[in-house]
Write a protein that holds these residues in place. Structure first.
Motif, PDB file in Angstrom:
ATOM      1  N   ARG A 100      -7.518   4.898  -3.911  1.00  0.00           N
ATOM      2  CA  ARG A 100      -6.594   3.994  -4.605  1.00  0.00           C
ATOM      3  C   ARG A 100      -6.018   2.999  -3.610  1.00  0.00           C
ATOM      4  O   ARG A 100      -5.914   3.274  -2.414  1.00  0.00           O
ATOM      5  CB  ARG A 100      -5.416   4.785  -5.199  1.00  0.00           C
ATOM      6  CG  ARG A 100      -5.785   5.687  -6.334  1.00  0.00           C
ATOM      7  CD  ARG A 100      -4.531   6.196  -7.015  1.00  0.00           C
ATOM      8  NE  ARG A 100      -3.688   5.096  -7.502  1.00  0.00           N
ATOM      9  CZ  ARG A 100      -2.451   5.300  -7.984  1.00  0.00           C
ATOM     10  NH1 ARG A 100      -1.935   6.490  -8.007  1.00  0.00           N
ATOM     11  NH2 ARG A 100      -1.751   4.268  -8.418  1.00  0.00           N
ATOM     12  N   CYS A 101      -5.617   1.844  -4.125  1.00  0.00           N
ATOM     13  CA  CYS A 101      -4.999   0.850  -3.256  1.00  0.00           C
ATOM     14  C   CYS A 101      -3.588   1.331  -2.913  1.00  0.00           C
ATOM     15  O   CYS A 101      -2.770   1.560  -3.795  1.00  0.00           O
ATOM     16  CB  CYS A 101      -4.936  -0.500  -3.960  1.00  0.00           C
ATOM     17  SG  CYS A 101      -4.018  -1.722  -3.029  1.00  0.00           S
ATOM     18  N   SER A 102      -3.321   1.490  -1.612  1.00  0.00           N
ATOM     19  CA  SER A 102      -2.021   2.011  -1.202  1.00  0.00           C
ATOM     20  C   SER A 102      -0.892   0.997  -1.434  1.00  0.00           C
ATOM     21  O   SER A 102       0.274   1.336  -1.375  1.00  0.00           O
ATOM     22  CB  SER A 102      -2.070   2.421   0.267  1.00  0.00           C
ATOM     23  OG  SER A 102      -2.441   1.300   1.052  1.00  0.00           O
ATOM     24  N   TYR A 158      -0.723  -0.695  -4.235  1.00  0.00           N
ATOM     25  CA  TYR A 158      -0.633  -0.734  -5.701  1.00  0.00           C
ATOM     26  C   TYR A 158      -1.149  -2.037  -6.325  1.00  0.00           C
ATOM     27  O   TYR A 158      -0.612  -2.516  -7.314  1.00  0.00           O
ATOM     28  CB  TYR A 158       0.798  -0.444  -6.179  1.00  0.00           C
ATOM     29  CG  TYR A 158       1.333   0.848  -5.623  1.00  0.00           C
ATOM     30  CD1 TYR A 158       0.857   2.073  -6.098  1.00  0.00           C
ATOM     31  CD2 TYR A 158       2.279   0.855  -4.612  1.00  0.00           C
ATOM     32  CE1 TYR A 158       1.317   3.272  -5.582  1.00  0.00           C
ATOM     33  CE2 TYR A 158       2.749   2.051  -4.075  1.00  0.00           C
ATOM     34  CZ  TYR A 158       2.267   3.253  -4.569  1.00  0.00           C
ATOM     35  OH  TYR A 158       2.723   4.434  -4.048  1.00  0.00           O
ATOM     36  N   PHE A 159      -2.160  -2.638  -5.716  1.00  0.00           N
ATOM     37  CA  PHE A 159      -2.809  -3.784  -6.352  1.00  0.00           C
ATOM     38  C   PHE A 159      -3.995  -3.256  -7.139  1.00  0.00           C
ATOM     39  O   PHE A 159      -4.582  -2.249  -6.753  1.00  0.00           O
ATOM     40  CB  PHE A 159      -3.280  -4.788  -5.288  1.00  0.00           C
ATOM     41  CG  PHE A 159      -2.167  -5.671  -4.778  1.00  0.00           C
ATOM     42  CD1 PHE A 159      -1.831  -6.827  -5.451  1.00  0.00           C
ATOM     43  CD2 PHE A 159      -1.465  -5.312  -3.643  1.00  0.00           C
ATOM     44  CE1 PHE A 159      -0.794  -7.630  -4.985  1.00  0.00           C
ATOM     45  CE2 PHE A 159      -0.425  -6.117  -3.171  1.00  0.00           C
ATOM     46  CZ  PHE A 159      -0.093  -7.281  -3.837  1.00  0.00           C
ATOM     47  N   PRO A 160      -4.450  -3.906  -8.229  1.00  0.00           N
ATOM     48  CA  PRO A 160      -3.802  -5.056  -8.854  1.00  0.00           C
ATOM     49  C   PRO A 160      -2.522  -4.680  -9.576  1.00  0.00           C
ATOM     50  O   PRO A 160      -2.418  -3.601 -10.145  1.00  0.00           O
ATOM     51  CB  PRO A 160      -4.852  -5.516  -9.872  1.00  0.00           C
ATOM     52  CG  PRO A 160      -5.644  -4.295 -10.187  1.00  0.00           C
ATOM     53  CD  PRO A 160      -5.651  -3.478  -8.939  1.00  0.00           C
ATOM     54  N   ILE A 201      -3.554 -13.645  -0.843  1.00  0.00           N
ATOM     55  CA  ILE A 201      -4.317 -12.922  -1.852  1.00  0.00           C
ATOM     56  C   ILE A 201      -4.664 -11.547  -1.285  1.00  0.00           C
ATOM     57  O   ILE A 201      -5.234 -11.445  -0.205  1.00  0.00           O
ATOM     58  CB  ILE A 201      -5.608 -13.684  -2.236  1.00  0.00           C
ATOM     59  CG1 ILE A 201      -5.265 -14.990  -2.959  1.00  0.00           C
ATOM     60  CG2 ILE A 201      -6.540 -12.823  -3.080  1.00  0.00           C
ATOM     61  CD1 ILE A 201      -4.842 -14.842  -4.403  1.00  0.00           C
ATOM     62  N   HIS A 202      -4.287 -10.520  -2.013  1.00  0.00           N
ATOM     63  CA  HIS A 202      -4.604  -9.163  -1.563  1.00  0.00           C
ATOM     64  C   HIS A 202      -6.011  -8.786  -2.036  1.00  0.00           C
ATOM     65  O   HIS A 202      -6.405  -9.121  -3.129  1.00  0.00           O
ATOM     66  CB  HIS A 202      -3.584  -8.181  -2.130  1.00  0.00           C
ATOM     67  CG  HIS A 202      -3.859  -6.771  -1.722  1.00  0.00           C
ATOM     68  ND1 HIS A 202      -3.403  -6.265  -0.526  1.00  0.00           N
ATOM     69  CD2 HIS A 202      -4.569  -5.792  -2.315  1.00  0.00           C
ATOM     70  CE1 HIS A 202      -3.814  -5.013  -0.428  1.00  0.00           C
ATOM     71  NE2 HIS A 202      -4.533  -4.691  -1.491  1.00  0.00           N
ATOM     72  N   GLY A 203      -6.712  -8.089  -1.178  1.00  0.00           N
ATOM     73  CA  GLY A 203      -8.014  -7.586  -1.597  1.00  0.00           C
ATOM     74  C   GLY A 203      -9.171  -8.467  -1.142  1.00  0.00           C
ATOM     75  O   GLY A 203      -8.983  -9.283  -0.251  1.00  0.00           O
ATOM     76  N   PRO A 204     -10.361  -8.310  -1.725  1.00  0.00           N
ATOM     77  CA  PRO A 204     -10.617  -7.369  -2.815  1.00  0.00           C
ATOM     78  C   PRO A 204     -10.558  -5.912  -2.343  1.00  0.00           C
ATOM     79  O   PRO A 204     -10.913  -5.616  -1.215  1.00  0.00           O
ATOM     80  CB  PRO A 204     -12.027  -7.742  -3.273  1.00  0.00           C
ATOM     81  CG  PRO A 204     -12.630  -8.498  -2.154  1.00  0.00           C
ATOM     82  CD  PRO A 204     -11.539  -9.108  -1.388  1.00  0.00           C
ATOM     83  N   CYS A 205     -10.074  -5.080  -3.255  1.00  0.00           N
ATOM     84  CA  CYS A 205     -10.072  -3.644  -2.973  1.00  0.00           C
ATOM     85  C   CYS A 205     -10.442  -2.915  -4.267  1.00  0.00           C
ATOM     86  O   CYS A 205     -10.981  -3.535  -5.175  1.00  0.00           O
ATOM     87  CB  CYS A 205      -8.726  -3.209  -2.410  1.00  0.00           C
ATOM     88  SG  CYS A 205      -7.321  -3.449  -3.491  1.00  0.00           S
ATOM     89  N   GLY A 206     -10.152  -1.653  -4.351  1.00  0.00           N
ATOM     90  CA  GLY A 206     -10.513  -0.891  -5.547  1.00  0.00           C
ATOM     91  C   GLY A 206     -12.020  -0.766  -5.662  1.00  0.00           C
ATOM     92  O   GLY A 206     -12.714  -0.623  -4.653  1.00  0.00           O
ATOM     93  N   PRO A 247      -9.175  -1.680   3.978  1.00  0.00           N
ATOM     94  CA  PRO A 247      -8.217  -0.873   4.753  1.00  0.00           C
ATOM     95  C   PRO A 247      -7.028  -0.362   3.935  1.00  0.00           C
ATOM     96  O   PRO A 247      -6.389   0.606   4.318  1.00  0.00           O
ATOM     97  CB  PRO A 247      -7.734  -1.832   5.844  1.00  0.00           C
ATOM     98  CG  PRO A 247      -8.374  -3.148   5.598  1.00  0.00           C
ATOM     99  CD  PRO A 247      -9.403  -3.008   4.559  1.00  0.00           C
ATOM    100  N   CYS A 248      -6.754  -1.015   2.789  1.00  0.00           N
ATOM    101  CA  CYS A 248      -5.612  -0.569   1.982  1.00  0.00           C
ATOM    102  C   CYS A 248      -5.944   0.654   1.136  1.00  0.00           C
ATOM    103  O   CYS A 248      -5.052   1.252   0.531  1.00  0.00           O
ATOM    104  CB  CYS A 248      -5.139  -1.704   1.070  1.00  0.00           C
ATOM    105  SG  CYS A 248      -6.392  -2.215  -0.114  1.00  0.00           S
ATOM    106  N   MET A 249      -7.211   1.026   1.073  1.00  0.00           N
ATOM    107  CA  MET A 249      -7.608   2.130   0.195  1.00  0.00           C
ATOM    108  C   MET A 249      -7.273   3.483   0.812  1.00  0.00           C
ATOM    109  O   MET A 249      -7.703   3.799   1.916  1.00  0.00           O
ATOM    110  CB  MET A 249      -9.107   2.059  -0.104  1.00  0.00           C
ATOM    111  CG  MET A 249      -9.539   0.820  -0.868  1.00  0.00           C
ATOM    112  SD  MET A 249      -8.884   0.753  -2.529  1.00  0.00           S
ATOM    113  CE  MET A 249      -9.940   1.945  -3.331  1.00  0.00           C
TER     114      MET A 249
HETATM  115 ZN   LIG Z   1      -5.533  -3.034  -1.997  1.00  0.00          ZN
END
Ligand SMILES: [Zn+2]
Length: 307
Positions: free
Chosen positions: A152-154, A156-158, A134-139, A146-148
């Motif tokens: 933006r999510c680098s 591209y999730f969701p 499961i990716h995230g939570p992000c955004g 770390p993906c931000m």
């Molecule tokens: Zn993300």
């Protein structure tokens, strides 16, 4: 690195575009590792050599599964690279060249899934998804993930909900993610099918680790290949400075700033190298032929011949 790139291109020339892109990440909580370190009152990060050895064994087993056991069908060739991000993630990325291509959506569904399973029907699978895929939570839910990058999510999730898998006009696969109300709670946030990292059920359960499988977009795959091969070593910019705490006294603080662009080898990278495991590997063998300018050929002497 240039030579490795040339080797990879030679494989592409012979085998065509790669078909699957697989990323296998080491899990320091594997029972084999935990069992070993707990008996000795240690933490897994205290024994990076053990982590590396176990990871190498699993990596070899995965190659066996792909190559000999043909879980995705016959494999023509593969290339893999060690990927490390600031030493934190130890993972390997594969480019897999299959004998039989599967460009149809049905064939992709057969090997790749990007949905949350029913917890009642398949609890083992459900637990593996919760732990690893499961990716995230992000955004907006977690801005410091770390993906931000630039808000933006680098990664591209969701992703968006899709009733069925399609391959778009650019040849890019959009995996099936049905809006069926299933969610998994992570850090207090309910995440649905849009946050599932594409994977294969069999491999995920067998290896108990983050194991991302993507069907390669033909032309973009080459770009990736190029990117990975040219990534180079980890680098770190170290700065040393001394600043006065009484900064209200004067504007010009006695400060020395030295910036170094240093090559950086993390401790797990280090262990991997000391154990002599491959950083890059390919199967088909590629023979590098050496050639030279007239009268400038190499002469090799053995130790015994030099006196
Ligand atoms: Zn993300």
């Amino acid at each position: 690195m240039i030579q490795n790139y040339q080797d990879a291109m030679t494989i592409c020339k012979w085998a065509g575009y790669p078909d699957l892109f697989i990323t296998f990440t080491c899990n320091p909580k594997w029972p084999e590792i935990v069992r070993f370190v707990e008996e000795r009152g240690l933490k897994s990060e205290d024994r990076l050599d053990i982590i590396c050895r176990v990871f190498k064994m699993k990596l070899d087993a995965l190659i066996q599964d792909l190559r000999k056991n043909k879980i995705f069908g016959s494999v023509k060739a593969y290339i893999y690279y060690r990927v490390s991000k600031r030493g934190a993630t130890r993972s390997h990325s594969f480019f897999l060249y299959k004998e039989d291509k599967f460009p149809t959506a049905d064939a992709i569904d057969h090997v790749i899934s990007a949905e949350i399973p029913d917890e009642q029907v398949d609890p083992v699978y459900h637990a593996a998804i919760t732990d690893f895929m499961i990716h995230g939570p992000c955004g907006d839910d977690r801005r410091n993930s770390p993906c931000m990058v630039d808000g933006r999510c680098s990664k591209y999730f969701p992703k968006r909900f899709t009733e069925r898998t399609i391959v778009d006009e650019d040849g890019y696969p959009i995996y099936r993610r049905r809006d069926n109300g299933r969610t998994i709670k992570k850090n207090g946030v309910h995440l649905d099918n849009r946050y599932v990292v594409p994977h294969n059920r069999y491999l995920l359960i067998r290896y108990g680790a983050h194991l991302n499988i993507e069907w390669c977009n033909q032309s973009r795959a080459i770009k990736y290949l190029f990117k990975y091969l040219n990534k180079g070593n980890d680098r770190v910019t170290a700065s040393f400075y001394h600043s006065s705490s009484e900064d209200n006294m004067e504007k010009s603080v006695d400060e020395v700033n030295l910036y170094y662009d240093c090559r950086y080898i993390s401790s797990c990278e280090d262990a991997w190298r000391i154990l002599g495991f491959e950083i890059q590997y390919r199967d088909l063998a590629v023979e590098r032929l050496s050639f030279h300018l007239p009268n400038q050929h190499n002469v090799i002497f053995s130790d015994a011949e030099i006196d």
